[in-house]
Scaffold this active site. Structure first.
Site, PDB file in Angstrom:
ATOM      1  N   GLU A 103       0.846  -1.196   0.000  1.00  0.00           N
ATOM      2  CA  GLU A 103       0.000   0.000   0.000  1.00  0.00           C
ATOM      3  C   GLU A 103       0.880   1.244   0.000  1.00  0.00           C
ATOM      4  OE1 GLU A 103      -3.630  -0.112   2.040  1.00  0.00           O
ATOM      5  OE2 GLU A 103      -3.704  -2.295   2.131  1.00  0.00           O
ATOM      6  N   LYS A 121       0.956   4.273  -5.250  1.00  0.00           N
ATOM      7  CA  LYS A 121       1.806   3.089  -5.264  1.00  0.00           C
ATOM      8  C   LYS A 121       2.924   3.188  -6.300  1.00  0.00           C
ATOM      9  CE  LYS A 121      -2.145   0.405  -3.674  1.00  0.00           C
ATOM     10  NZ  LYS A 121      -3.023  -0.771  -3.875  1.00  0.00           N
ATOM     11  N   ARG A 148     -10.901  -8.409  -5.093  1.00  0.00           N
ATOM     12  CA  ARG A 148     -10.150  -8.372  -3.826  1.00  0.00           C
ATOM     13  C   ARG A 148     -11.071  -8.787  -2.699  1.00  0.00           C
ATOM     14  NH1 ARG A 148      -5.528  -5.257  -4.086  1.00  0.00           N
ATOM     15  NH2 ARG A 148      -4.989  -6.326  -2.153  1.00  0.00           N
TER      16      ARG A 148
END
Length: 275
Positions: A3, A54, A264
């Site tokens: 993250e 990111k 996810r």
């Protein structure tokens, strides 16, 4: 996938270890997939590193920027010299008299120009860890899109075009901390709720950079305060719901649920997150 706090911490560490005052940096690509770009940078000075979400950027003046996105499989090894013998799995290797960095398996490792770097910034949303006055980093941009969207707030928080740097852990945890049902639509979120979410992400992710791990549990809910066993997990840190499926909620005892959302795993407490 790491993250945003991990990438910002890496940018800080890179700047500290390969600062211009430490002299030229040896740049190589033992794997061979970055060889031509490495040759252009070898022996030059690293001006500094920064992050947006990111995405990591390491600047070499007029020679351009190394752009890195770790993706799901990228790994970085950073340490003091002497560096270990290079292997053919290392895409990028930086070396000076005191430190080394080795990058393996990233989704992206490319030498880019300033306009190409700006194009990446332009397509990313505001980042809770970037300076508030950084160009384009106004959370109003995110709110404008969220407040009009019929997509779930859980999916919107993971969309890097809306908010950069938030991943699965921060997504699940910030929604729990504010008692928000992850399946609520963005347009059903109130302005006050959005402001609180953004402020909380700023605080939580700054702590993540500082400690190089994710901790989201308030002091009154820590193991020592509640008399419970500490979390045992490869990801480390104390959390409320992330990767705690079927376990009791720390606050109400309800079983934590999980479901797949946008490829996810989502985690939430159906009792604490009714709003």
């Amino acid at each position: 996938m790491p993250e945003g706090h991990t990438i910002h911490r890496l940018a800080q560490d890179l700047t500290d270890r390969f600062h211009a005052e430490d002299g030229p940096v040896r740049v190589s690509s033992p794997q061979g997939r970055f060889t031509e770009s490495a040759a252009l940078l070898d022996g030059r000075v690293l001006d500094g590193a920064s992050a947006h979400g990111k995405h990591l950027f390491a600047g070499f003046g007029d020679s351009g920027w190394i752009h890195v996105h770790l993706g799901l499989f990228g790994k970085v090894a950073l340490g003091d010299t002497p560096a270990p013998p290079p292997t053919d799995t290392v895409r990028l290797r930086l070396l000076n008299d005191s430190s080394y960095l080795e990058l393996r398996g990233p989704t992206t490792c490319a030498l880019i120009t300033e306009p190409e770097k700006q194009a990446i910034h332009d397509r990313l949303g505001p980042d809770p860890l970037r300076p508030p006055d950084a160009p384009g980093n106004d959370p109003e941009r995110a709110w404008a899109r969220i407040s009009r969207s019929r997509t779930t707030v859980a999916a919107l928080l993971m969309d890097q075009k809306i908010i950069a740097g938030v991943g699965n852990v921060y997504r699940a945890e910030v929604l729990f901390r504010h008692g928000i049902d992850p399946y609520r639509t963005g347009c059903d979120l109130t302005r006050a709720e959005w402001d609180a979410i953004w402020a909380d992400l700023v605080a939580l992710m700054r702590e993540g950079v500082r400690h190089n791990r994710i901790d989201t549990v308030r002091p009154e809910h820590l193991p020592e305060a509640m008399g419970r066993a500490p979390r045992v997990d490869d990801h480390g840190g104390e959390v409320y719901v992330y990767r705690r499926a079927t376990m009791p909620c720390h606050l109400c005892g309800t079983e934590i649920r999980t479901a797949s959302l946008v490829a996810r795993n989502l985690f939430w407490c159906p009792n604490c997150q009714k709003a």
